[in-house]
Design a protein around this motif. Structure first.
Motif, short mmCIF file in Angstrom:
data_model
loop_
_atom_site.label_atom_id
_atom_site.label_comp_id
_atom_site.label_asym_id
_atom_site.label_seq_id
_atom_site.Cartn_x
_atom_site.Cartn_y
_atom_site.Cartn_z
N ARG A 124 0.84 -1.21 0.00
CA ARG A 124 0.00 0.00 0.00
C ARG A 124 0.87 1.25 0.00
O ARG A 124 0.54 2.24 -0.67
CB ARG A 124 -0.93 0.00 1.23
CG ARG A 124 -2.09 -0.97 1.12
CD ARG A 124 -2.84 -1.08 2.43
NE ARG A 124 -3.95 -2.00 2.31
CZ ARG A 124 -5.21 -1.64 2.09
NH1 ARG A 124 -5.52 -0.36 2.00
NH2 ARG A 124 -6.16 -2.54 1.98
N LYS A 182 -5.94 -13.19 0.24
CA LYS A 182 -6.83 -12.17 0.77
C LYS A 182 -6.21 -10.78 0.65
O LYS A 182 -6.85 -9.83 0.17
CB LYS A 182 -7.19 -12.46 2.23
CG LYS A 182 -8.11 -11.42 2.86
CD LYS A 182 -8.43 -11.76 4.30
CE LYS A 182 -9.31 -10.70 4.94
NZ LYS A 182 -9.59 -11.01 6.37
N THR A 183 -4.95 -10.66 1.07
CA THR A 183 -4.27 -9.37 1.00
C THR A 183 -4.08 -8.94 -0.45
O THR A 183 -4.25 -7.77 -0.80
CB THR A 183 -2.90 -9.44 1.71
OG1 THR A 183 -3.10 -9.90 3.05
CG2 THR A 183 -2.23 -8.08 1.73
N HIS A 196 -6.00 -9.64 -2.95
CA HIS A 196 -7.29 -9.15 -3.46
C HIS A 196 -7.53 -7.71 -3.02
O HIS A 196 -8.01 -6.87 -3.80
CB HIS A 196 -8.43 -10.05 -2.98
CG HIS A 196 -9.78 -9.60 -3.42
ND1 HIS A 196 -10.24 -9.74 -4.72
CD2 HIS A 196 -10.79 -8.97 -2.74
CE1 HIS A 196 -11.46 -9.25 -4.82
NE2 HIS A 196 -11.82 -8.78 -3.64
N GLN A 197 -7.21 -7.40 -1.77
CA GLN A 197 -7.39 -6.04 -1.26
C GLN A 197 -6.51 -5.05 -2.03
O GLN A 197 -6.95 -3.94 -2.37
CB GLN A 197 -7.06 -5.99 0.23
CG GLN A 197 -8.04 -6.77 1.10
CD GLN A 197 -7.56 -6.89 2.54
OE1 GLN A 197 -6.39 -6.67 2.84
NE2 GLN A 197 -8.47 -7.26 3.43
N GLU A 215 -7.99 -4.43 -5.54
CA GLU A 215 -9.11 -3.49 -5.50
C GLU A 215 -8.61 -2.06 -5.35
O GLU A 215 -9.11 -1.13 -6.00
CB GLU A 215 -10.06 -3.86 -4.35
CG GLU A 215 -10.78 -5.18 -4.52
CD GLU A 215 -11.68 -5.19 -5.74
OE1 GLU A 215 -12.28 -4.14 -6.05
OE2 GLU A 215 -11.78 -6.25 -6.40
#
Length: 224
Positions: free
Chosen positions: A150, A176-177, A179-180, A183
């Motif tokens: 990020r 999961k991370t 995918h975040q 997005e």
């Protein structure tokens, strides 16, 4: 509006002793302004080499790459670096954050290199947009892999580049991370109307793009 990226008859080869290794062969592609394009293929198909040529990090053995109307073959290394500084952002699998700088300082760096007086304010705002407003003073070693990526996204977008090159941006992240981060990447891309070119093994990531280019053995074998 002219295309943002054009590659014409691009070839890349290297010499290994007395033998020539052809990495890319007769690659032709056009990427329009604001388009999102995924480059996919098995390991060794030439994906990262193509990204490097399109970004002007390297030059083709033959052929021509044009970036925002600028023929890269006509520029020396300093000229290409200056063009990238004006137009391009990068996100890599390995994050490539400077370990001695905080999250805020990592994001400030490209702004300071451009002489931006509001670097601290702009970097803080961008880190807030990626959900890291409470991590400004943390060093990369104090952040999770997802948080580091990020920060890398914030650093890439803070200069509002016209083109973003991403090389396996979720490769070091769990599902999961990853995918975040996907997005967030496409949300920022939509907000900034950035031309996006990404290399990936991840079909789910590729499906987010408007177009997918398939490389095999250094050649474009399909587009979808």
């Amino acid at each position: 509006m002219p295309a943002m990226i054009v590659a014409r008859q691009v070839n890349k080869s290297v010499m290994l002793g007395d033998s020539r290794l052809d990495i890319l062969t007769d690659v032709n592609l056009t990427i329009e302004t604001g388009e999102s394009v995924a480059v996919v293929g098995v390991s060794g198909s030439g994906k990262s080499t193509l990204l490097s040529l399109l970004a002007g990090l390297d030059l083709p053995t033959s052929g021509q790459v044009t970036l925002a109307g600028h023929p890269l073959n006509g520029l020396d290394e300093d000229g290409r670096a200056a063009l990238r500084g004006r137009l391009v952002g990068f996100v890599f699998q390995s994050f490539q954050l400077l370990p001695s700088l905080t999250a805020l300082e990592n994001v400030m760096l490209p702004l300071e290199l451009k002489g931006e007086r509001r670097a601290r304010e702009m970097a803080g705002d961008m880190l807030g947009r990626v959900g890291l407003s409470r991590r400004l003073k943390h060093y990369p070693r104090q952040l999770s892999g997802g948080e580091q990526q990020r920060v890398a996204l914030a650093r890439a977008f803070v200069t509002e580049p016209r083109i973003l090159f991403a090389d396996e941006p979720t490769g070091n992240l769990d599902r999961k991370t990853g995918h975040q981060v996907i997005e967030l990447l496409f949300e920022l891309n939509r907000l900034h109307a950035t031309t996006l070119v990404l290399v990936t093994h991840d079909e789910a990531l590729a499906r987010h793009c408007r177009r997918t280019i398939v490389l095999e053995g250094g050649s474009v074998v399909a587009e979808r």
